[in-house]
Design a protein around this motif. Structure first.
Motif, PDB file in Angstrom:
ATOM      1  N   PRO A 178       7.431   6.161  -9.882  1.00  0.00           N
ATOM      2  CA  PRO A 178       8.069   5.181  -8.989  1.00  0.00           C
ATOM      3  C   PRO A 178       7.712   3.769  -9.419  1.00  0.00           C
ATOM      4  O   PRO A 178       6.584   3.499  -9.838  1.00  0.00           O
ATOM      5  N   LYS A 179       8.647   2.845  -9.298  1.00  0.00           N
ATOM      6  CA  LYS A 179       8.400   1.463  -9.664  1.00  0.00           C
ATOM      7  C   LYS A 179       7.513   0.805  -8.614  1.00  0.00           C
ATOM      8  O   LYS A 179       7.616   1.081  -7.428  1.00  0.00           O
TER       9      LYS A 179
ATOM     10  N   LEU B  34       0.838  -1.196   0.000  1.00  0.00           N
ATOM     11  CA  LEU B  34       0.000   0.000   0.000  1.00  0.00           C
ATOM     12  C   LEU B  34       0.874   1.247   0.000  1.00  0.00           C
ATOM     13  O   LEU B  34       0.567   2.237  -0.682  1.00  0.00           O
ATOM     14  N   GLU B  35       1.981   1.228   0.721  1.00  0.00           N
ATOM     15  CA  GLU B  35       2.887   2.374   0.741  1.00  0.00           C
ATOM     16  C   GLU B  35       3.415   2.676  -0.658  1.00  0.00           C
ATOM     17  O   GLU B  35       3.481   3.838  -1.083  1.00  0.00           O
ATOM     18  N   ARG B  36       3.782   1.643  -1.401  1.00  0.00           N
ATOM     19  CA  ARG B  36       4.251   1.858  -2.781  1.00  0.00           C
ATOM     20  C   ARG B  36       3.135   2.444  -3.648  1.00  0.00           C
ATOM     21  O   ARG B  36       3.371   3.310  -4.500  1.00  0.00           O
ATOM     22  N   LEU B  37       1.917   1.959  -3.441  1.00  0.00           N
ATOM     23  CA  LEU B  37       0.782   2.481  -4.209  1.00  0.00           C
ATOM     24  C   LEU B  37       0.553   3.962  -3.900  1.00  0.00           C
ATOM     25  O   LEU B  37       0.247   4.754  -4.802  1.00  0.00           O
TER      26      LEU B  37
ATOM     27  N   ARG C  47       5.492  -4.033   7.215  1.00  0.00           N
ATOM     28  CA  ARG C  47       5.214  -2.856   8.038  1.00  0.00           C
ATOM     29  C   ARG C  47       5.253  -1.597   7.176  1.00  0.00           C
ATOM     30  O   ARG C  47       5.943  -1.534   6.165  1.00  0.00           O
ATOM     31  N   TYR C  48       4.501  -0.582   7.600  1.00  0.00           N
ATOM     32  CA  TYR C  48       4.642   0.738   6.998  1.00  0.00           C
ATOM     33  C   TYR C  48       5.965   1.365   7.445  1.00  0.00           C
ATOM     34  O   TYR C  48       6.458   1.077   8.549  1.00  0.00           O
TER      35      TYR C  48
END
Length: 297
Positions: A294-295, A127-130, A256-257
């Motif tokens: 971002p990838k 989710l952080e990458r999204l 983890r976030y």
């Protein structure tokens, strides 16, 4: 009333209603509530309803075309009209009839079911990458010319046993912009909170400020209201999403976030010009290389 009597640009204020009201929304079985002051704006509040079928495809607007740099479409969906929107104006001296600034609270649901990543929103790292990928297109080089410092003040807030990712985006002047512009960049920001709803959907609540100068008292006022609203955010997951959350934890027990993040060092466009319609160009043509998205892997 007394706040308005002594208000000024150095001491802006909101109107202070006697009561705030709580909005209760059914998001395909997930129960979301938020407590807000009544709208104070030139136009009536837009009504979106109280019940939403998040699995209805026409609820979303999907990214289905390459972006302006030619990168492939993401196929991410964002609820087209949102699920709530409320606005408030700030005021200065009582003899000044026009407002000084505006704060808007809104919420959308993001659908990743058509994306090729096969990500799970209940996996904090994914989710952080999204969220960072979304920032690139909403406040980064994928958005256009307007530059932002983001993410700022990244943190994880636990509200009523639910983890929300909190971060901010601050407007800034680009190097090519003239020093004196009509935009108050130092008092223009957005604060975001995000949390999963289903494995392929997450909720994004935002507070967007168009403040006044001097910026310090304007920003302090905006955050006083934002920080008064945030603790009211409540989310109870549906039985289906609760099971999806448990499955994600079982598959990735160590996910983890990040507890903090520095702003992204994105390179924005160098300039822009009016497009040549006869040559088939868009109305605005952005010039210069910028950072890629971002990838997601």
């Amino acid at each position: 009333m007394f706040n308005r009597l002594f208000a000024s640009r150095k001491r802006p204020c909101f109107k202070q209603p006697r009561q705030w009201d709580t909005l209760n929304l059914d998001l395909s079985g997930c129960e979301f509530s938020i407590t807000l002051p009544p709208q104070d704006y030139e136009f009536p509040e837009e009504k979106y309803g109280k019940q939403f079928n998040l699995f209805q495809a026409n609820l979303y607007r999907y990214s289905e075309k390459p972006d302006r740099n030619g990168y492939p479409p993401t196929f991410k969906g964002v609820s087209d009209s949102g699920i709530l929107k409320r606005k408030w104006q700030t005021y200065g001296s009582i003899w000044r009839s026009r407002h000084l600034g505006t704060l808007q609270c809104s919420a959308v649901v993001c659908d990743i079911s058509r994306m090729e990543t096969n990500f799970d929103c209940f996996n904090p790292e994914q989710l952080e990458r999204l969220l960072l990928h979304s920032l690139y297109y909403s406040r980064g080089p994928g958005f256009g010319l307007n530059e932002h410092t983001t993410p700022v003040n990244w943190q994880i807030k636990t509200l009523h046993d639910v983890d929300w990712v909190y971060y901010e985006s601050w407007s800034r002047k680009a190097d090519w912009e003239p020093t004196n512009t009509p935009f108050n960049d130092e008092s223009r920001f957005t604060a975001w909170l995000a949390t999963p709803l289903f494995k392929d959907k997450y909720l994004l609540v935002s507070f967007s400020s168009i403040g006044s100068l001097p910026a310090e008292p304007s920003n302090a006022l905006m955050f006083s209201r934002i920080n008064a609203i945030i603790p009211s955010l409540k989310l109870k997951l549906s039985p289906e999403s609760t099971q999806q959350k448990a499955s994600a934890r079982q598959r990735n027990p160590g996910a983890r976030y990040s507890t903090q993040r520095d702003p992204e060092n994105w390179r924005y466009y160098g300039s822009y010009r009016q497009g040549d319609f006869m040559a088939g160009e868009d109305s605005l043509v952005f010039e210069g290389e910028c950072s890629p998205p971002p990838k997601l892997y």
